[in-house]
Design a protein around this motif. Structure first.
Motif, short mmCIF file in Angstrom:
data_model
loop_
_atom_site.label_atom_id
_atom_site.label_comp_id
_atom_site.label_asym_id
_atom_site.label_seq_id
_atom_site.Cartn_x
_atom_site.Cartn_y
_atom_site.Cartn_z
N ALA A 227 0.83 -1.21 0.00
CA ALA A 227 0.00 0.00 0.00
C ALA A 227 0.86 1.26 0.00
CB ALA A 227 -0.93 0.00 1.20
N ILE A 228 1.90 1.28 0.81
CA ILE A 228 2.78 2.44 0.83
C ILE A 228 3.51 2.57 -0.51
CG2 ILE A 228 4.85 3.42 1.89
CD1 ILE A 228 2.27 3.68 3.55
N ALA A 229 3.96 1.46 -1.07
CA ALA A 229 4.63 1.51 -2.37
C ALA A 229 3.68 2.00 -3.46
CB ALA A 229 5.15 0.12 -2.73
N ALA A 230 2.39 1.71 -3.31
CA ALA A 230 1.40 2.14 -4.30
C ALA A 230 0.97 3.59 -4.10
CB ALA A 230 0.18 1.22 -4.24
N GLY A 231 1.44 4.22 -3.02
CA GLY A 231 1.16 5.63 -2.82
C GLY A 231 0.02 5.96 -1.89
N ALA A 232 -0.38 5.02 -1.05
CA ALA A 232 -1.46 5.31 -0.09
C ALA A 232 -1.07 6.49 0.80
CB ALA A 232 -1.74 4.08 0.76
N ASP A 233 -2.04 7.32 1.11
CA ASP A 233 -1.79 8.47 1.97
C ASP A 233 -1.74 8.08 3.44
OD1 ASP A 233 -2.02 10.57 -0.15
OD2 ASP A 233 -4.03 9.71 -0.29
N GLY A 234 -2.44 7.02 3.79
CA GLY A 234 -2.48 6.59 5.19
C GLY A 234 -2.72 5.11 5.30
N LEU A 235 -2.53 4.60 6.51
CA LEU A 235 -2.78 3.19 6.82
C LEU A 235 -3.72 3.11 8.01
CD1 LEU A 235 0.79 1.62 6.57
CD2 LEU A 235 -1.01 1.57 4.83
N PHE A 236 -4.53 2.08 8.02
CA PHE A 236 -5.44 1.76 9.11
C PHE A 236 -5.03 0.39 9.63
CE2 PHE A 236 -9.15 -0.14 10.97
CZ PHE A 236 -9.99 0.86 11.41
N ILE A 237 -4.63 0.32 10.90
CA ILE A 237 -4.15 -0.93 11.47
C ILE A 237 -4.76 -1.12 12.85
CG2 ILE A 237 -2.13 -2.22 12.29
CD1 ILE A 237 -0.44 -0.71 10.24
N GLU A 238 -5.52 -2.18 13.03
CA GLU A 238 -6.01 -2.50 14.37
C GLU A 238 -4.93 -3.25 15.12
OE1 GLU A 238 -10.83 -2.42 14.00
OE2 GLU A 238 -9.86 -4.39 14.02
N THR A 239 -4.71 -2.82 16.36
CA THR A 239 -3.64 -3.40 17.16
C THR A 239 -4.09 -3.58 18.60
OG1 THR A 239 -1.29 -3.13 17.78
CG2 THR A 239 -2.63 -1.12 17.66
N HIS A 240 -3.51 -4.55 19.26
CA HIS A 240 -3.93 -4.93 20.62
C HIS A 240 -2.73 -5.54 21.32
CE1 HIS A 240 -6.16 -7.12 23.77
NE2 HIS A 240 -7.22 -6.39 23.47
N PRO A 241 -2.58 -5.32 22.62
CA PRO A 241 -1.45 -5.93 23.33
C PRO A 241 -1.43 -7.46 23.23
CG PRO A 241 -2.47 -4.22 24.67
CD PRO A 241 -3.38 -4.43 23.50
N THR A 242 -2.60 -8.07 23.28
CA THR A 242 -2.70 -9.53 23.18
C THR A 242 -3.90 -9.88 22.30
OG1 THR A 242 -3.98 -9.57 25.24
CG2 THR A 242 -1.61 -10.00 25.41
N PRO A 243 -3.72 -9.92 20.97
CA PRO A 243 -4.84 -10.19 20.07
C PRO A 243 -5.62 -11.46 20.41
CG PRO A 243 -2.94 -9.46 18.82
CD PRO A 243 -2.46 -9.65 20.23
N ALA A 244 -4.96 -12.45 20.96
CA ALA A 244 -5.64 -13.71 21.28
C ALA A 244 -6.74 -13.52 22.33
CB ALA A 244 -4.64 -14.76 21.76
N THR A 245 -6.62 -12.45 23.14
CA THR A 245 -7.63 -12.20 24.17
C THR A 245 -8.55 -11.04 23.81
OG1 THR A 245 -6.23 -10.67 25.44
CG2 THR A 245 -6.02 -13.03 25.93
N ALA A 246 -8.35 -10.45 22.62
CA ALA A 246 -9.18 -9.33 22.20
C ALA A 246 -10.64 -9.76 22.09
CB ALA A 246 -8.70 -8.77 20.86
N LYS A 247 -11.55 -8.87 22.40
CA LYS A 247 -12.97 -9.22 22.41
C LYS A 247 -13.63 -9.09 21.05
CE LYS A 247 -13.56 -8.19 27.31
NZ LYS A 247 -14.32 -7.44 28.35
N SER A 248 -12.88 -8.60 20.06
CA SER A 248 -13.41 -8.49 18.70
C SER A 248 -12.25 -8.45 17.70
CB SER A 248 -14.26 -7.22 18.57
OG SER A 248 -14.75 -7.07 17.26
N ASP A 249 -12.36 -9.21 16.63
CA ASP A 249 -11.42 -9.20 15.51
C ASP A 249 -9.98 -9.55 15.90
OD1 ASP A 249 -13.47 -8.59 13.85
OD2 ASP A 249 -12.76 -6.61 13.25
N GLY A 250 -9.81 -10.33 16.94
CA GLY A 250 -8.46 -10.71 17.34
C GLY A 250 -7.71 -11.49 16.30
#
Length: 274
Positions: A227-250
Protein backbone atom coordinates in the motif's frame (compact mmCIF):
# COMPACT_ATOMS: atom_id res chain seq x y z
CA UNK A 1 -9.25 19.34 17.90
CA UNK A 2 -11.48 19.15 14.83
CA UNK A 3 -10.38 22.53 13.45
CA UNK A 4 -6.74 21.47 13.60
CA UNK A 5 -7.49 18.11 12.01
CA UNK A 6 -9.65 19.59 9.28
CA UNK A 7 -6.95 22.12 8.43
CA UNK A 8 -4.33 19.39 8.37
CA UNK A 9 -6.39 17.01 6.23
CA UNK A 10 -5.22 18.34 2.83
CA UNK A 11 -1.63 17.77 3.93
CA UNK A 12 -2.39 14.07 4.51
CA UNK A 13 -2.67 13.63 0.75
CA UNK A 14 0.34 12.06 -0.93
CA UNK A 15 2.27 14.77 -2.75
CA UNK A 16 5.51 12.77 -2.97
CA UNK A 17 6.68 14.49 0.19
CA UNK A 18 5.98 14.03 3.85
CA UNK A 19 4.95 10.89 5.68
CA UNK A 20 1.88 8.67 5.53
CA UNK A 21 -0.56 9.00 8.42
CA UNK A 22 -1.79 6.23 10.68
CA UNK A 23 -5.16 5.27 12.12
CA UNK A 24 -4.51 2.64 14.76
CA UNK A 25 -6.00 1.21 17.92
CA UNK A 26 -8.12 -1.69 19.14
CA UNK A 27 -11.12 -3.00 17.22
CA UNK A 28 -13.46 -2.01 20.03
CA UNK A 29 -13.05 -0.04 23.24
CA UNK A 30 -12.71 -2.70 25.95
CA UNK A 31 -11.79 -0.40 28.83
CA UNK A 32 -10.12 2.88 29.73
CA UNK A 33 -6.73 1.57 30.84
CA UNK A 34 -6.23 -0.50 27.69
CA UNK A 35 -7.26 2.35 25.39
CA UNK A 36 -4.94 4.84 27.07
CA UNK A 37 -2.08 2.34 27.09
CA UNK A 38 -2.39 1.64 23.37
CA UNK A 39 -2.80 5.31 22.46
CA UNK A 40 0.19 6.40 24.53
CA UNK A 41 2.47 3.70 23.13
CA UNK A 42 1.49 4.39 19.53
CA UNK A 43 1.73 8.16 20.07
CA UNK A 44 5.31 7.85 21.34
CA UNK A 45 6.23 5.68 18.37
CA UNK A 46 4.59 7.88 15.74
CA UNK A 47 6.06 11.03 17.26
CA UNK A 48 9.53 9.53 16.91
CA UNK A 49 8.90 8.53 13.30
CA UNK A 50 7.03 11.78 12.49
CA UNK A 51 3.89 9.93 11.44
CA UNK A 52 0.60 11.83 11.97
CA UNK A 53 -1.57 9.65 14.24
CA UNK A 54 -5.32 9.22 14.75
CA UNK A 55 -6.45 6.84 17.53
CA UNK A 56 -9.07 4.32 16.39
CA UNK A 57 -11.61 2.51 18.56
CA UNK A 58 -15.21 1.44 17.97
CA UNK A 59 -17.55 2.48 20.76
CA UNK A 60 -19.98 -0.22 19.67
CA UNK A 61 -19.82 -3.12 17.21
CA UNK A 62 -23.12 -3.41 15.36
CA UNK A 63 -22.07 -5.81 12.59
CA UNK A 64 -21.57 -9.14 14.34
CA UNK A 65 -22.26 -12.64 13.01
CA UNK A 66 -23.62 -14.10 16.25
CA UNK A 67 -26.06 -12.74 18.79
CA UNK A 68 -23.68 -13.62 21.63
CA UNK A 69 -20.72 -11.71 20.12
CA UNK A 70 -19.23 -8.87 22.18
CA UNK A 71 -20.57 -5.50 21.05
CA UNK A 72 -19.19 -3.05 23.61
CA UNK A 73 -19.05 -1.78 27.18
CA UNK A 74 -21.86 0.75 26.75
CA UNK A 75 -22.12 3.65 24.30
CA UNK A 76 -21.63 6.58 26.65
CA UNK A 77 -18.88 4.83 28.63
CA UNK A 78 -16.90 4.01 25.49
CA UNK A 79 -17.40 7.43 23.92
CA UNK A 80 -16.16 9.14 27.09
CA UNK A 81 -13.06 6.94 26.96
CA UNK A 82 -12.44 8.02 23.37
CA UNK A 83 -12.81 11.63 24.44
CA UNK A 84 -10.36 11.09 27.31
CA UNK A 85 -7.84 9.49 24.97
CA UNK A 86 -8.04 12.51 22.69
CA UNK A 87 -7.60 14.98 25.54
CA UNK A 88 -4.94 13.19 27.60
CA UNK A 89 -2.82 11.72 24.80
CA UNK A 90 -3.31 14.70 22.52
CA UNK A 91 -4.35 12.91 19.34
CA UNK A 92 -7.43 13.00 17.08
CA UNK A 93 -9.82 10.07 17.49
CA UNK A 94 -12.02 8.10 15.10
CA UNK A 95 -14.97 5.78 15.70
CA UNK A 96 -17.57 4.20 13.42
CA UNK A 97 -21.28 4.92 13.35
CA UNK A 98 -24.02 2.69 11.95
CA UNK A 99 -27.22 4.74 11.89
CA UNK A 100 -27.90 8.38 11.10
CA UNK A 101 -29.15 8.93 14.66
CA UNK A 102 -25.67 8.10 16.01
CA UNK A 103 -23.83 10.82 14.09
CA UNK A 104 -24.57 13.80 16.31
CA UNK A 105 -23.96 11.79 19.49
CA UNK A 106 -20.58 10.41 18.43
CA UNK A 107 -19.53 13.79 17.06
CA UNK A 108 -19.64 15.22 20.59
CA UNK A 109 -16.75 12.95 21.58
CA UNK A 110 -14.53 12.21 18.55
CA UNK A 111 -12.89 14.03 15.65
CA UNK A 112 -13.53 11.63 12.77
CA UNK A 113 -16.74 9.70 12.02
CA UNK A 114 -16.17 6.46 10.18
CA UNK A 115 -18.72 4.88 7.84
CA UNK A 116 -18.44 1.07 7.77
CA UNK A 117 -17.87 -0.58 4.39
CA UNK A 118 -21.25 -2.33 4.30
CA UNK A 119 -22.95 1.06 4.84
CA UNK A 120 -20.98 3.24 2.42
CA UNK A 121 -24.00 3.69 0.12
CA UNK A 122 -26.44 4.69 2.89
CA UNK A 123 -27.37 8.22 1.93
CA UNK A 124 -29.01 9.28 5.20
CA UNK A 125 -26.00 8.03 7.18
CA UNK A 126 -23.50 9.87 4.97
CA UNK A 127 -25.51 13.09 5.08
CA UNK A 128 -25.93 12.91 8.86
CA UNK A 129 -22.18 12.42 9.29
CA UNK A 130 -21.46 15.29 6.92
CA UNK A 131 -23.78 17.64 8.78
CA UNK A 132 -21.80 17.28 12.01
CA UNK A 133 -18.88 19.08 10.35
CA UNK A 134 -16.51 16.33 11.46
CA UNK A 135 -14.04 14.64 9.12
CA UNK A 136 -15.84 11.67 7.53
CA UNK A 137 -13.85 8.50 6.79
CA UNK A 138 -15.79 6.30 4.37
CA UNK A 139 -14.72 2.69 3.99
CA UNK A 140 -15.08 1.30 0.48
CA UNK A 141 -17.60 -1.51 0.29
CA UNK A 142 -16.22 -4.98 -0.34
CA UNK A 143 -18.62 -5.07 -3.28
CA UNK A 144 -17.55 -1.80 -4.95
CA UNK A 145 -14.79 -0.54 -7.22
CA UNK A 146 -12.67 2.42 -6.25
CA UNK A 147 -14.27 4.47 -9.02
CA UNK A 148 -17.75 3.90 -7.56
CA UNK A 149 -16.75 5.62 -4.31
CA UNK A 150 -16.99 8.99 -6.02
CA UNK A 151 -20.70 8.99 -5.33
CA UNK A 152 -20.11 8.55 -1.59
CA UNK A 153 -17.66 11.45 -1.63
CA UNK A 154 -20.22 13.57 -3.47
CA UNK A 155 -22.92 12.85 -0.87
CA UNK A 156 -20.72 14.21 1.92
CA UNK A 157 -19.27 17.15 0.03
CA UNK A 158 -22.58 18.21 -1.49
CA UNK A 159 -23.97 18.22 2.04
CA UNK A 160 -21.55 21.02 2.83
CA UNK A 161 -18.63 19.07 4.31
CA UNK A 162 -15.36 19.01 2.31
CA UNK A 163 -13.49 16.87 4.84
CA UNK A 164 -13.54 13.32 3.46
CA UNK A 165 -11.17 10.36 3.70
CA UNK A 166 -11.66 7.14 1.70
CA UNK A 167 -10.44 3.80 3.03
CA UNK A 168 -10.02 0.57 1.09
CA UNK A 169 -10.52 -2.71 2.96
CA UNK A 170 -10.37 -5.22 0.11
CA UNK A 171 -12.99 -6.84 -2.08
CA UNK A 172 -14.95 -10.02 -1.53
CA UNK A 173 -13.29 -13.00 -3.19
CA UNK A 174 -15.59 -15.97 -2.94
CA UNK A 175 -17.43 -16.40 0.33
CA UNK A 176 -14.62 -16.56 2.90
CA UNK A 177 -11.78 -14.40 1.59
CA UNK A 178 -10.92 -10.89 0.52
CA UNK A 179 -8.48 -9.69 -2.12
CA UNK A 180 -6.82 -6.27 -2.37
CA UNK A 181 -6.76 -4.47 -5.71
CA UNK A 182 -4.13 -1.76 -5.30
CA UNK A 183 -5.45 0.01 -8.41
CA UNK A 184 -8.18 1.31 -6.09
CA UNK A 185 -5.68 3.60 -4.36
CA UNK A 186 -4.94 5.89 -7.33
CA UNK A 187 -8.54 5.49 -8.54
CA UNK A 188 -9.90 6.97 -5.30
CA UNK A 189 -7.15 9.60 -5.05
CA UNK A 190 -8.55 11.08 -8.25
CA UNK A 191 -11.45 12.41 -6.17
CA UNK A 192 -8.99 14.74 -4.43
CA UNK A 193 -9.25 13.13 -0.98
CA UNK A 194 -6.74 11.23 1.17
CA UNK A 195 -6.86 7.47 0.61
CA UNK A 196 -6.13 4.95 3.35
CA UNK A 197 -5.44 1.22 3.20
CA UNK A 198 -7.16 -0.73 5.96
CA UNK A 199 -4.50 -3.38 6.32
CA UNK A 200 -5.95 -5.60 9.01
CA UNK A 201 -9.57 -5.76 7.83
CA UNK A 202 -8.45 -6.58 4.30
CA UNK A 203 -6.88 -9.73 5.78
CA UNK A 204 -10.08 -10.97 7.37
CA UNK A 205 -11.64 -14.29 6.44
CA UNK A 206 -15.36 -13.62 6.90
CA UNK A 207 -18.36 -15.96 6.92
CA UNK A 208 -16.71 -18.77 8.85
CA UNK A 209 -18.99 -21.62 9.91
CA UNK A 210 -18.16 -20.88 13.56
CA UNK A 211 -19.65 -17.39 13.26
CA UNK A 212 -16.26 -15.89 14.25
CA UNK A 213 -14.30 -14.10 11.53
CA UNK A 214 -10.85 -15.53 10.77
CA UNK A 215 -7.79 -13.70 9.51
CA UNK A 216 -4.25 -13.80 8.17
CA UNK A 217 -2.22 -11.45 10.40
CA UNK A 218 1.04 -12.91 9.08
CA UNK A 219 0.36 -10.98 5.87
CA UNK A 220 0.03 -7.55 7.52
CA UNK A 221 3.54 -6.50 6.52
CA UNK A 222 2.93 -7.55 2.91
CA UNK A 223 -0.29 -5.58 2.48
CA UNK A 224 1.01 -2.53 4.34
CA UNK A 225 4.25 -2.45 2.35
CA UNK A 226 2.43 -2.77 -0.97
CA UNK A 227 0.00 0.00 0.00
CA UNK A 228 2.78 2.44 0.83
CA UNK A 229 4.63 1.51 -2.37
CA UNK A 230 1.40 2.14 -4.30
CA UNK A 231 1.16 5.63 -2.82
CA UNK A 232 -1.46 5.31 -0.09
CA UNK A 233 -1.79 8.47 1.97
CA UNK A 234 -2.48 6.59 5.19
CA UNK A 235 -2.78 3.19 6.82
CA UNK A 236 -5.44 1.76 9.11
CA UNK A 237 -4.15 -0.93 11.47
CA UNK A 238 -6.01 -2.50 14.37
CA UNK A 239 -3.64 -3.40 17.16
CA UNK A 240 -3.93 -4.93 20.62
CA UNK A 241 -1.45 -5.93 23.33
CA UNK A 242 -2.70 -9.53 23.18
CA UNK A 243 -4.84 -10.19 20.07
CA UNK A 244 -5.64 -13.71 21.28
CA UNK A 245 -7.63 -12.20 24.17
CA UNK A 246 -9.18 -9.33 22.20
CA UNK A 247 -12.97 -9.22 22.41
CA UNK A 248 -13.41 -8.49 18.70
CA UNK A 249 -11.42 -9.20 15.51
CA UNK A 250 -8.46 -10.71 17.34
CA UNK A 251 -7.78 -13.07 14.44
CA UNK A 252 -6.54 -10.32 12.14
CA UNK A 253 -5.08 -7.69 14.51
CA UNK A 254 -1.42 -6.80 14.86
CA UNK A 255 0.18 -7.45 18.22
CA UNK A 256 1.07 -4.05 19.68
CA UNK A 257 4.73 -4.80 20.32
CA UNK A 258 5.21 -5.59 16.62
CA UNK A 259 4.02 -2.21 15.42
CA UNK A 260 7.33 -0.40 15.89
CA UNK A 261 9.32 -2.67 13.58
CA UNK A 262 6.56 -2.54 10.96
CA UNK A 263 6.34 1.25 10.96
CA UNK A 264 10.11 1.61 10.73
CA UNK A 265 10.05 -0.58 7.63
CA UNK A 266 7.17 1.36 6.12
CA UNK A 267 8.84 4.74 6.64
CA UNK A 268 11.87 3.42 4.74
CA UNK A 269 9.61 2.30 1.89
CA UNK A 270 7.89 5.67 1.84
CA UNK A 271 11.26 7.42 1.68
CA UNK A 272 12.36 5.18 -1.19
CA UNK A 273 9.28 5.74 -3.37
CA UNK A 274 8.84 9.49 -2.94
Amino acid sequence: MIDTLAQALPHFRNTNSGQFFLMAGPCVIEGEDMALRIAEQVRQLTDRLQIPYIFKGSYRKANRSRLDSFTGIGDETALKILQKVGREIGVPTVTDIHESSEAALAAEYVDVLQIPAFLCRQTELLVAAAETGKVVNIKKGQFLSGEAMGFAVDKVQQSGNPHVILTDRGNSFGYTDLVVDFLNIPAMQRFGVPVVMDVTHSLQQPNQSSGVTGGKPDMIQTIASAAIAAGADGLFIETHPTPATAKSDGANMLQLDRLEKLLERLTRIREAVR
